[in-house]
Design an enzyme around this catalytic site. Structure first.
Site, PDB file in Angstrom:
ATOM      1  N   CYS A 185     -52.531  43.682  13.245  1.00  0.00           N
ATOM      2  CA  CYS A 185     -52.390  44.600  12.100  1.00  0.00           C
ATOM      3  C   CYS A 185     -52.532  43.820  10.791  1.00  0.00           C
ATOM      4  CB  CYS A 185     -51.043  45.321  12.168  1.00  0.00           C
ATOM      5  SG  CYS A 185     -50.827  46.555  10.863  1.00  0.00           S
ATOM      6  N   CYS A 186     -51.854  42.644  10.716  1.00  0.00           N
ATOM      7  CA  CYS A 186     -51.969  41.822   9.501  1.00  0.00           C
ATOM      8  C   CYS A 186     -53.407  41.340   9.303  1.00  0.00           C
ATOM      9  CB  CYS A 186     -51.032  40.622   9.567  1.00  0.00           C
ATOM     10  SG  CYS A 186     -49.292  40.981   9.281  1.00  0.00           S
ATOM     11  N   CYS A 212     -45.042  44.776   3.531  1.00  0.00           N
ATOM     12  CA  CYS A 212     -45.297  46.187   3.841  1.00  0.00           C
ATOM     13  C   CYS A 212     -43.980  46.895   4.149  1.00  0.00           C
ATOM     14  CB  CYS A 212     -46.225  46.290   5.038  1.00  0.00           C
ATOM     15  SG  CYS A 212     -47.898  45.721   4.703  1.00  0.00           S
ATOM     16  N   CYS A 264     -42.356  46.746   7.663  1.00  0.00           N
ATOM     17  CA  CYS A 264     -42.094  45.388   8.145  1.00  0.00           C
ATOM     18  C   CYS A 264     -41.130  44.623   7.243  1.00  0.00           C
ATOM     19  CB  CYS A 264     -43.404  44.619   8.278  1.00  0.00           C
ATOM     20  SG  CYS A 264     -44.526  45.362   9.473  1.00  0.00           S
ATOM     21  N   CYS A 275     -47.955  36.075   7.673  1.00  0.00           N
ATOM     22  CA  CYS A 275     -48.827  37.228   7.871  1.00  0.00           C
ATOM     23  C   CYS A 275     -50.248  36.840   8.251  1.00  0.00           C
ATOM     24  CB  CYS A 275     -48.855  38.056   6.605  1.00  0.00           C
ATOM     25  SG  CYS A 275     -49.272  37.097   5.171  1.00  0.00           S
TER      26      CYS A 275
HETATM   27  S1  SF4 Z   1     -46.885  43.434   7.319  1.00  0.00           S
HETATM   28 FE1  SF4 Z   1     -46.695  45.002   8.965  1.00  0.00          FE
HETATM   29  S2  SF4 Z   1     -47.783  46.862   8.253  1.00  0.00           S
HETATM   30 FE2  SF4 Z   1     -48.341  45.124   6.902  1.00  0.00          FE
HETATM   31  S3  SF4 Z   1     -50.236  44.399   7.734  1.00  0.00           S
HETATM   32 FE3  SF4 Z   1     -48.631  43.139   8.681  1.00  0.00          FE
HETATM   33  S4  SF4 Z   1     -47.992  44.184  10.575  1.00  0.00           S
HETATM   34 FE4  SF4 Z   1     -49.271  45.617   9.361  1.00  0.00          FE
END
Ligand code: SF4
Length: 237
Positions: free
Chosen positions: A110-111, A193, A196, A221
């Site tokens: 996701c990151c 985010c 998170c 991240c």
């Molecule tokens: S901090 Fe969380 S929501 Fe943001 S990009 Fe990374 S995993 Fe995804």
């Protein structure tokens, strides 16, 4: 000169050097407290350094509100880099909107989509980039250098606040009336985010509210990581 004044003077000198010797240079702002110090120093002194943020699509409303605050205060619009819509759609449809809670791999993916890939686009064509990271922020940042050779992105990376304390940051913000994210007053020393990041209790590590379900050693991240490992590049001169 107090220690703080010395650190401030050194930071200003670093920013001046970047603007003069490393143009085009960019500052990657997360709109958190440290980044507002650098935003203020860059915009107040009209330095030739452009500022961008990664708009991941999962930020707090308070963080997004800082974009307007910066515009109101300095008359400057922060450029936004967003993830590729097709990659986000594929991740969500295959794994679910919040699959980052399921494993470190899903979280890093996701990151990668929402931060790492947009960062690559934001850095392309520049000679240097700047972050607001500090050594005291976490176990993963204790060896942070002020200047690093960022071989991953092919440019110089500067962390001008590497040796600043949290007290230094707040002293600067308050004495210069710099706007800051209201989440900092609600127990969020470190802000990422929305799904998170959570508030922390007094005495907890400042990054304890980031990816709180993971081991502290994995809490980055990917913006400062290569192949799953933290990059600690030998300090440039
Ligand atoms: S901090 Fe969380 S929501 Fe943001 S990009 Fe990374 S995993 Fe995804």
């Amino acid at each position: 000169m107090s220690d703080f004044q010395e650190r401030l003077a050194a930071t200003k000198a670093t920013l001046d050097k970047i603007a003069a010797d490393y143009a085009p240079a960019v500052f990657a702002s997360s709109l958190a407290a440290e980044d507002m110090v650098l935003t203020d120093l860059i915009l107040r002194n009209k330095l030739n350094i452009s500022i961008f943020s990664l708009e991941t699509g999962r930020l707090h409303a308070e963080t997004l509100g800082m974009l307007d605050k910066v515009k109101e205060t300095y008359g400057t619009e922060i450029r936004l880099f967003k993830p590729e819509a097709a990659a986000v759609e594929a991740y969500v449809s295959q794994h679910g909107l919040n699959a980052f809670y399921d494993s470190v791999e899903m979280r890093k993916e996701c990151c990668r989509i929402r931060k790492v890939e947009p960062l690559k686009r934001a850095l392309a064509g520049n000679k240097a980039w700047i972050t607001g990271q500090r050594r005291a922020q976490s176990a993963t940042r204790t060896e942070l250098a002020i200047q690093e050779d960022d071989a991953t992105h092919g440019l110089q990376k500067f962390n001008p606040l590497a040796d600043w304390s949290e007290e230094d940051v707040w002293h600067y913000l308050r004495s210069n009336n710099v706007p800051y994210n209201p989440l900092h007053d609600k127990g969020y020393p470190s802000i990422g985010c929305e799904p998170c990041t959570r508030a922390i209790q007094p005495g907890e590590d400042v990054r304890a509210g980031r990816w709180w379900w993971e081991n502290p050693d994995s809490k980055e991240c990917g913006l400062h990581v290569v192949d799953g490992k933290l990059v600690r590049i030998k300090q440039a001169v």
